[in-house]
Scaffold this motif. Structure first.
Motif, PDB file in Angstrom:
ATOM      1  N   GLN A  17      -2.070   0.271 -13.862  1.00 26.02           N
ATOM      2  CA  GLN A  17      -1.649   0.421 -12.422  1.00 26.02           C
ATOM      3  C   GLN A  17      -2.125   1.444 -11.943  1.00 26.02           C
ATOM      4  OE1 GLN A  17       2.455   0.041 -12.068  1.00 26.02           O
ATOM      5  NE2 GLN A  17       2.367   0.352  -9.928  1.00 26.02           N
ATOM      6  N   HIS A  18      -2.450   1.738 -10.658  1.00 28.53           N
ATOM      7  CA  HIS A  18      -3.234   2.769 -10.221  1.00 28.53           C
ATOM      8  C   HIS A  18      -3.007   2.529  -8.557  1.00 28.53           C
ATOM      9  CE1 HIS A  18      -6.241  -0.229 -10.513  1.00 28.53           C
ATOM     10  NE2 HIS A  18      -6.920   0.109  -9.326  1.00 28.53           N
ATOM     11  N   ASP A  19      -3.175   3.794  -7.967  1.00 30.69           N
ATOM     12  CA  ASP A  19      -3.091   3.953  -6.551  1.00 30.69           C
ATOM     13  C   ASP A  19      -4.583   3.792  -5.771  1.00 30.69           C
ATOM     14  OD1 ASP A  19      -0.472   6.330  -6.585  1.00 30.69           O
ATOM     15  OD2 ASP A  19      -0.379   4.169  -6.876  1.00 30.69           O
ATOM     16  N   ILE A  20      -4.613   3.159  -4.664  1.00 36.02           N
ATOM     17  CA  ILE A  20      -5.820   3.100  -4.012  1.00 36.02           C
ATOM     18  C   ILE A  20      -5.537   3.554  -2.495  1.00 36.02           C
ATOM     19  CG2 ILE A  20      -7.758   1.656  -2.815  1.00 36.02           C
ATOM     20  CD1 ILE A  20      -7.464  -0.014  -5.271  1.00 36.02           C
ATOM     21  N   TRP A  21      -6.159   4.763  -2.045  1.00 35.88           N
ATOM     22  CA  TRP A  21      -5.980   5.134  -0.630  1.00 35.88           C
ATOM     23  C   TRP A  21      -7.083   4.924   0.147  1.00 35.88           C
ATOM     24  CZ3 TRP A  21      -3.896  10.899  -0.366  1.00 35.88           C
ATOM     25  CH2 TRP A  21      -3.143  11.019  -1.322  1.00 35.88           C
ATOM     26  N   MET A  22      -6.776   4.248   1.277  1.00 32.24           N
ATOM     27  CA  MET A  22      -7.843   3.763   2.413  1.00 32.24           C
ATOM     28  C   MET A  22      -7.546   4.570   3.499  1.00 32.24           C
ATOM     29  SD  MET A  22      -8.087  -0.544   1.704  1.00 32.24           S
ATOM     30  CE  MET A  22      -6.606  -0.903   2.541  1.00 32.24           C
ATOM     31  N   ASN A  23      -8.776   4.965   4.153  1.00 29.27           N
ATOM     32  CA  ASN A  23      -8.577   5.701   5.378  1.00 29.27           C
ATOM     33  C   ASN A  23      -9.229   4.636   6.362  1.00 29.27           C
ATOM     34  OD1 ASN A  23      -8.489   7.549   7.371  1.00 29.27           O
ATOM     35  ND2 ASN A  23     -10.342   8.749   6.811  1.00 29.27           N
ATOM     36  N   LEU A  24      -8.299   4.166   7.338  1.00 28.68           N
ATOM     37  CA  LEU A  24      -8.719   3.120   8.299  1.00 28.68           C
ATOM     38  C   LEU A  24      -9.168   3.745   9.529  1.00 28.68           C
ATOM     39  CD1 LEU A  24      -6.075   0.466   7.413  1.00 28.68           C
ATOM     40  CD2 LEU A  24      -8.237   0.686   6.386  1.00 28.68           C
ATOM     41  N   GLU A  25     -10.086   3.096  10.284  1.00 27.42           N
ATOM     42  CA  GLU A  25     -10.525   3.634  11.435  1.00 27.42           C
ATOM     43  C   GLU A  25      -9.297   3.368  12.671  1.00 27.42           C
ATOM     44  OE1 GLU A  25     -13.380   5.226  12.562  1.00 27.42           O
ATOM     45  OE2 GLU A  25     -14.126   4.937  10.199  1.00 27.42           O
ATOM     46  N   ASP A  26      -9.181   3.991  13.846  1.00 26.65           N
ATOM     47  CA  ASP A  26      -8.336   3.706  14.703  1.00 26.65           C
ATOM     48  C   ASP A  26      -8.398   2.421  15.280  1.00 26.65           C
ATOM     49  OD1 ASP A  26      -7.160   6.142  14.455  1.00 26.65           O
ATOM     50  OD2 ASP A  26      -8.476   7.065  16.014  1.00 26.65           O
ATOM     51  N   GLY A  27      -7.339   1.365  15.416  1.00 27.69           N
ATOM     52  CA  GLY A  27      -7.312   0.282  15.967  1.00 27.69           C
ATOM     53  C   GLY A  27      -7.323  -0.848  14.790  1.00 27.69           C
ATOM     54  N   VAL A  28      -7.724  -0.621  13.559  1.00 27.65           N
ATOM     55  CA  VAL A  28      -7.717  -1.674  12.310  1.00 27.65           C
ATOM     56  C   VAL A  28      -6.441  -1.754  11.898  1.00 27.65           C
ATOM     57  CG1 VAL A  28      -8.446  -2.127   9.957  1.00 27.65           C
ATOM     58  CG2 VAL A  28     -10.111  -0.616  11.641  1.00 27.65           C
ATOM     59  N   ASP A  29      -6.101  -3.033  11.775  1.00 27.81           N
ATOM     60  CA  ASP A  29      -4.736  -3.706  11.317  1.00 27.81           C
ATOM     61  C   ASP A  29      -4.657  -3.552   9.765  1.00 27.81           C
ATOM     62  OD1 ASP A  29      -2.322  -4.647  11.266  1.00 27.81           O
ATOM     63  OD2 ASP A  29      -3.122  -6.820  11.165  1.00 27.81           O
ATOM     64  N   GLY A  30      -3.758  -2.608   9.325  1.00 23.35           N
ATOM     65  CA  GLY A  30      -3.375  -2.668   7.969  1.00 23.35           C
ATOM     66  C   GLY A  30      -3.218  -3.886   7.433  1.00 23.35           C
ATOM     67  N   GLU A  31      -2.364  -4.832   7.918  1.00 22.79           N
ATOM     68  CA  GLU A  31      -2.227  -5.872   7.248  1.00 22.79           C
ATOM     69  C   GLU A  31      -3.295  -6.639   6.999  1.00 22.79           C
ATOM     70  OE1 GLU A  31       0.765  -6.615   5.878  1.00 22.79           O
ATOM     71  OE2 GLU A  31       1.498  -4.631   6.391  1.00 22.79           O
ATOM     72  N   ALA A  32      -4.366  -6.560   7.945  1.00 23.95           N
ATOM     73  CA  ALA A  32      -5.465  -7.479   7.684  1.00 23.95           C
ATOM     74  C   ALA A  32      -6.485  -6.815   6.695  1.00 23.95           C
ATOM     75  CB  ALA A  32      -6.445  -7.501   9.080  1.00 23.95           C
ATOM     76  N   ALA A  33      -6.617  -5.540   6.497  1.00 21.63           N
ATOM     77  CA  ALA A  33      -7.169  -4.824   5.302  1.00 21.63           C
ATOM     78  C   ALA A  33      -6.402  -5.030   3.990  1.00 21.63           C
ATOM     79  CB  ALA A  33      -7.036  -3.293   5.807  1.00 21.63           C
ATOM     80  N   LEU A  34      -5.219  -5.176   3.862  1.00 23.26           N
ATOM     81  CA  LEU A  34      -4.781  -5.589   2.757  1.00 23.26           C
ATOM     82  C   LEU A  34      -4.862  -7.058   2.477  1.00 23.26           C
ATOM     83  CD1 LEU A  34      -1.189  -3.962   2.742  1.00 23.26           C
ATOM     84  CD2 LEU A  34      -3.045  -3.559   1.490  1.00 23.26           C
ATOM     85  N   SER A  35      -4.871  -7.813   3.401  1.00 23.46           N
ATOM     86  CA  SER A  35      -5.086  -9.312   3.011  1.00 23.46           C
ATOM     87  C   SER A  35      -6.729  -9.390   2.649  1.00 23.46           C
ATOM     88  CB  SER A  35      -5.109 -10.425   4.234  1.00 23.46           C
ATOM     89  OG  SER A  35      -5.827  -9.813   5.275  1.00 23.46           O
ATOM     90  N   ALA A  36      -7.789  -8.776   3.281  1.00 25.07           N
ATOM     91  CA  ALA A  36      -9.139  -8.720   2.740  1.00 25.07           C
ATOM     92  C   ALA A  36      -9.256  -8.267   1.215  1.00 25.07           C
ATOM     93  CB  ALA A  36     -10.052  -7.883   3.617  1.00 25.07           C
ATOM     94  N   VAL A  37      -8.330  -7.080   1.026  1.00 21.53           N
ATOM     95  CA  VAL A  37      -8.296  -6.780  -0.658  1.00 21.53           C
ATOM     96  C   VAL A  37      -7.909  -7.674  -1.428  1.00 21.53           C
ATOM     97  CG1 VAL A  37      -7.186  -4.886  -2.174  1.00 21.53           C
ATOM     98  CG2 VAL A  37      -8.087  -4.263   0.320  1.00 21.53           C
ATOM     99  N   ASP A  38      -6.617  -8.433  -0.884  1.00 24.07           N
ATOM    100  CA  ASP A  38      -6.244  -9.572  -1.817  1.00 24.07           C
ATOM    101  C   ASP A  38      -7.214 -10.611  -1.867  1.00 24.07           C
ATOM    102  OD1 ASP A  38      -4.066 -10.764  -3.069  1.00 24.07           O
ATOM    103  OD2 ASP A  38      -3.696 -12.000  -1.594  1.00 24.07           O
ATOM    104  N   TYR A  49       2.264   3.210   4.457  1.00 27.44           N
ATOM    105  CA  TYR A  49       1.393   3.807   5.512  1.00 27.44           C
ATOM    106  C   TYR A  49       1.751   5.190   5.795  1.00 27.44           C
ATOM    107  CZ  TYR A  49       0.308  -1.116   6.210  1.00 27.44           C
ATOM    108  OH  TYR A  49      -0.243  -2.502   5.718  1.00 27.44           O
ATOM    109  N   ALA A  50       0.674   6.138   5.780  1.00 23.58           N
ATOM    110  CA  ALA A  50       0.830   7.367   5.933  1.00 23.58           C
ATOM    111  C   ALA A  50       1.373   7.700   7.360  1.00 23.58           C
ATOM    112  CB  ALA A  50      -0.349   8.186   5.720  1.00 23.58           C
ATOM    113  N   SER A  51       0.662   6.918   8.381  1.00 25.21           N
ATOM    114  CA  SER A  51       0.959   7.290   9.807  1.00 25.21           C
ATOM    115  C   SER A  51       2.534   6.863   9.975  1.00 25.21           C
ATOM    116  CB  SER A  51       0.190   6.342  10.632  1.00 25.21           C
ATOM    117  OG  SER A  51       0.448   5.048  10.414  1.00 25.21           O
ATOM    118  N   ARG A  52       3.084   5.943   9.341  1.00 25.48           N
ATOM    119  CA  ARG A  52       4.455   5.722   9.533  1.00 25.48           C
ATOM    120  C   ARG A  52       5.509   6.592   8.801  1.00 25.48           C
ATOM    121  NH1 ARG A  52       4.240  -0.789   7.887  1.00 25.48           N
ATOM    122  NH2 ARG A  52       2.890  -1.252   9.879  1.00 25.48           N
ATOM    123  N   ILE A  53       5.023   7.117   7.726  1.00 24.56           N
ATOM    124  CA  ILE A  53       5.778   8.153   6.750  1.00 24.56           C
ATOM    125  C   ILE A  53       5.728   9.408   7.572  1.00 24.56           C
ATOM    126  CG2 ILE A  53       5.650   9.759   4.767  1.00 24.56           C
ATOM    127  CD1 ILE A  53       4.550   7.193   3.428  1.00 24.56           C
TER     128      ILE A  53
END
Length: 94
Positions: A17-38, A49-53
């Motif tokens: 198990q490991h962590d993957i950090w992704m730096n998304l461009e402004d306006g990119v939906d995080g959920e869409a990126a996660l579904s692409a990773v899936d 989400y760092a912005s929410r934290i």
């Protein structure tokens, strides 16, 4: 640590198990990126989400109060040091 996980996993013959950090461009939906990773076959166990934290932490009033107090203390210390230096200079000139 930054490294080639694929090499390590193939060398040891297991996937840890490991962590993957992704730096998304402004306006990119995080959920869409996660579904692409899936779709790549990567199981996502936990997401943060760092912005929410950051927004949540900046809204905590204790944090605002502490940083405000530190700022005022720094300014007061700078003023006291300037007054002391001026006083020492005036005493030397006398």
């Amino acid at each position: 640590m930054i490294g080639n996980l694929e090499y390590l996993f193939s060398y040891y013959g297991l996937t840890l198990q490991h962590d993957i950090w992704m730096n998304l461009e402004d306006g990119v939906d995080g959920e869409a990126a996660l579904s692409a990773v899936d779709t790549l076959g990567i199981d996502v166990i936990n997401t943060r989400y760092a912005s929410r934290i950051l927004a949540d932490e900046q809204a905590v009033m204790e944090r605002v109060g502490v940083f405000g107090t530190l700022s005022i203390s720094f300014i007061a210390a700078a003023i006291m040091a300037a007054v002391w230096v001026t006083d020492v200079q005036l005493r030397v000139l006398e």
